[in-house]
Design a protein around this motif. Structure first.
Motif, PDB file in Angstrom:
ATOM      1  N   SER A 384       0.832  -1.208   0.000  1.00  0.00           N
ATOM      2  CA  SER A 384       0.000   0.000   0.000  1.00  0.00           C
ATOM      3  C   SER A 384       0.868   1.261   0.000  1.00  0.00           C
ATOM      4  O   SER A 384       0.369   2.355  -0.240  1.00  0.00           O
ATOM      5  CB  SER A 384      -0.920   0.004   1.221  1.00  0.00           C
ATOM      6  N   GLY A 418       3.084   0.889   8.865  1.00  0.00           N
ATOM      7  CA  GLY A 418       2.313   1.718   7.948  1.00  0.00           C
ATOM      8  C   GLY A 418       1.988   1.124   6.590  1.00  0.00           C
ATOM      9  O   GLY A 418       1.699   1.858   5.656  1.00  0.00           O
ATOM     10  N   GLN A 419       2.042  -0.183   6.475  1.00  0.00           N
ATOM     11  CA  GLN A 419       1.696  -0.712   5.163  1.00  0.00           C
ATOM     12  C   GLN A 419       0.795  -1.942   5.257  1.00  0.00           C
ATOM     13  O   GLN A 419       0.802  -2.676   6.227  1.00  0.00           O
ATOM     14  CB  GLN A 419       2.950  -1.067   4.342  1.00  0.00           C
ATOM     15  N   ASN A 420       0.006  -2.094   4.227  1.00  0.00           N
ATOM     16  CA  ASN A 420      -0.730  -3.342   4.007  1.00  0.00           C
ATOM     17  C   ASN A 420      -0.178  -3.984   2.738  1.00  0.00           C
ATOM     18  O   ASN A 420       0.398  -3.312   1.900  1.00  0.00           O
ATOM     19  CB  ASN A 420      -2.222  -3.071   3.830  1.00  0.00           C
TER      20      ASN A 420
HETATM   21  C1  LIG Z   1      -4.620  -1.469   6.161  1.00  0.00           C
HETATM   22  O1  LIG Z   1      -5.866  -2.125   6.073  1.00  0.00           O
HETATM   23  C2  LIG Z   1      -6.740  -1.887   7.169  1.00  0.00           C
HETATM   24  C3  LIG Z   1      -7.964  -2.746   6.972  1.00  0.00           C
HETATM   25  O2  LIG Z   1      -8.496  -2.580   5.702  1.00  0.00           O
HETATM   26  C4  LIG Z   1      -7.046  -0.413   7.264  1.00  0.00           C
HETATM   27  O3  LIG Z   1      -7.877  -0.172   8.368  1.00  0.00           O
HETATM   28  C5  LIG Z   1      -5.758   0.356   7.428  1.00  0.00           C
HETATM   29  O4  LIG Z   1      -6.011   1.738   7.445  1.00  0.00           O
HETATM   30  C6  LIG Z   1      -4.801   0.021   6.293  1.00  0.00           C
HETATM   31  N1  LIG Z   1      -3.521   0.663   6.562  1.00  0.00           N
HETATM   32  C7  LIG Z   1      -2.781   1.185   5.610  1.00  0.00           C
HETATM   33  C8  LIG Z   1      -1.519   1.795   6.058  1.00  0.00           C
HETATM   34  O5  LIG Z   1      -3.116   1.167   4.451  1.00  0.00           O
END
Ligand SMILES: *[C@@H]1O[C@H](CO)[C@@H](O)[C@H](O)[C@H]1NC(C)=O
Ligand SMILES: *[C@@H]1O[C@H](CO)[C@@H](O)[C@H](O)[C@H]1NC(C)=O
Ligand SMILES: *[C@@H]1O[C@H](CO)[C@@H](O)[C@H](O)[C@H]1NC(C)=O
Ligand SMILES: *[C@@H]1O[C@H](CO)[C@@H](O)[C@H](O)[C@H]1NC(C)=O
Ligand SMILES: *[C@@H]1O[C@H](CO)[C@@H](O)[C@H](O)[C@H]1NC(C)=O
Length: 447
Positions: A384, A418-420
């Motif tokens: 992300s 900070g990442q997904n």
């Molecule tokens: C990652 O995914 C979660 C669940 O969808 C979300 O709440 C969170 O804000 C996301 N974090 C980032 C850094 O994208």
């Protein structure tokens, strides 16, 4: 009070990405503080998931049990775990220290001995009559009684020096250790006995450990807490009383199976219980052999990580099934994954920027479990972070360089916190196929 989930961005050590366990090999210690500093304390992303999968499936999925902890074939050349963990505690004198080459391994029936030689942890042992003094968070060693009931001339045998120890396995991490209560150990004079009459007498020695530190994080609960505690007292075969600092209901509830796997006795809430407890000995602090590691050569009974796995499996085995249900054979078969054969594998998905960290946490432990370790390193386009940084930013382009430049803080805040990751299923599928082929010992199919 108590352990709480560590703040993901504060209190992380500084340093690069190289992972070393700093286990110190039991003597001296490699100077790795600042290299393997506190990064692990918030593996919320995948590593904790992995850890939870391996060690505690119940945390993840109460409704769909995934039994990683089912019976496991003993590997070649090793007997199944003996239930009698230790030797020499049946009839013989109490053996407190189970560690090979420890200065305390040969301590007599009366005395205080501290082993401070390890890089990660200090452990002190008290042999003899031990009483707690809640007011000063002290353990007092009283001189042995002569058969007549008179005090021996014990002044000469135990030094007056007071020992202090913070029972946690990250002694190189100063700011963290400052929050671990310091326990004092000293020899008491015979005339102090009246002021410290026993309110509760235990017939097993105490193990002082903490439910604080980073215990709110699962990885740490095992790596810093339960594995070290097991290493320290497994030879006592549950004949030990856990005296716990930073005790809290969350800890006691979440880990009740492990607590009762370690000890047959009620846990003492050391900071709040003001009674005088008396023990035939005490151990303050726990051993540490490396990240999720057990070094057989360092325990007198050659324990391995597989033995720890068996300890966990024993604690988490599901015996809640009523007998009739078992007989009917109508239960849906529970899925059983992995950990049966020596060809089992563990696949970890490492987010962008943390492949070294991810590997450092689990690769060795996986090998000790005689499983194959495989890691899938997420690419920038799976992270992300591509939506947060321009494509040519060093954070995306060269995470290693970015980390070298900006240190642990970047890793903590950006790569871990900070990442997904959204998997590229095509590439991930290749990894799975490779793993599968290897497991079947087939040649890897080419693209
Ligand atoms: C990652 O995914 C979660 C669940 O969808 C979300 O709440 C969170 O804000 C996301 N974090 C980032 C850094 O994208
Ligand atoms: C214990 O009692 C015996 C006999 O009553 C006596 O000889 C011995 O000196 C006593 N020991 C001590 C340490 O007082
Ligand atoms: C032990 O030490 C205390 C204080 O130093 C002293 O008062 C006492 O007499 C000593 N006891 C013996 C048996 O030597
Ligand atoms: C532990 O292993 C060593 C080396 O393999 C062996 O010599 C020793 O007898 C073993 N000890 C026990 C208690 O099994
Ligand atoms: C993502 O990046 C990887 C490695 O750089 C590359 O192999 C893959 O083709 C890319 N995928 C897409 C969908 O762009």
């Amino acid at each position: 009070m108590a352990s709480k989930l560590p703040d993901a961005t504060k209190g992380l050590g500084a340093g690069g990405m190289d992972v070393e366990d700093g286990s110190g090999g039991g003597g001296g210690g490699k100077k790795v503080a600042g290299r393997w500093p506190g990064f692990v304390h918030f593996f919320f992303v995948l590593t904790v998931v992995t850890c939870a999968l391996v060690y505690a499936p119940r945390f993840l999925s109460p409704t769909v049990p995934v039994d990683f902890l089912g019976p496991r074939q003993p590997s070649s050349g090793r007997l199944p775990v003996r239930v009698d963990g230790g030797r020499g505690n049946e009839g013989d004198a109490l053996v407190l220290d189970n560690q090979v080459n420890s200065p305390c391994a040969s301590m007599g029936a009366h005395g205080i001995c501290c082993d401070r030689s390890d890089f990660n942890t200090d452990v002190c042992f008290m042999a003899g009559e031990v009483r707690t003094d809640a007011a000063s968070l002290s353990f007092l060693l009283f001189p042995p009684q002569a058969p007549n009931g008179t005090a021996n001339d014990a002044n000469a045998t135990v030094a007056e020096k007071e020992e202090r120890v913070r029972p946690y396995t990250r002694k190189w991490e100063k700011h963290l250790m400052a929050n671990i209560q310091e326990v004092r150990l000293r020899a008491a004079r015979p005339d102090e006995a009246d002021a410290h009459r026993c309110d509760v007498r235990h017939d097993a020695p105490a193990l002082v450990m903490t439910a604080g530190g980073y215990t709110g994080n699962l990885f740490h609960a095992f790596n810093d807490g339960f594995l070290p505690a097991w290493l320290t007292v497994q030879h006592l075969r549950r004949r030990v009383v856990l005296a716990v600092l930073a005790y809290n209901p969350w800890w006691a509830g979440t880990f009740r199976e492990l607590v009762s796997g370690l000890s047959d006795h009620h846990v003492i809430d050391l900071l709040h219980d003001k009674r005088t407890h008396c023990f035939p000995g005490a151990i303050v602090g726990t051993r540490f052999h490396g990240i999720l590691a057990v070094e057989p050569a360092r325990t007198k009974d050659n324990r391995t990580l597989v033995d720890f796995h068996d300890f966990l499996a024993g604690g988490y085995k599901d015996d809640s099934t009523p007998p009739e249900a078992t007989q009917q054979q109508q239960q849906p078969r529970r899925p059983r994954l992995g950990l049966y054969s020596r060809r089992a594998a563990l696949l970890q998905i490492a987010p962008l920027g943390v492949p070294h960290v991810a590997r450092g946490c689990y690769e060795k432990a996986t090998a000790m479990m005689e499983m194959q370790y495989e890691q899938y390193d997420a690419a920038a386009n799976e992270s992300s972070l591509v939506r947060k940084y321009p494509a040519d930013d060093v954070v995306l382009r060269d995470p290693e360089a970015a980390t070298r430049e900006r240190g642990w803080d970047l890793t903590a805040r950006v790569y871990l916190g900070g990442q997904n990751v959204s998997l590229d299923l095509g590439r991930f599928g290749d990894t799975l196929r490779r793993l599968h082929s290897r497991a079947l010992r087939l040649p890897v199919a080419g693209p």
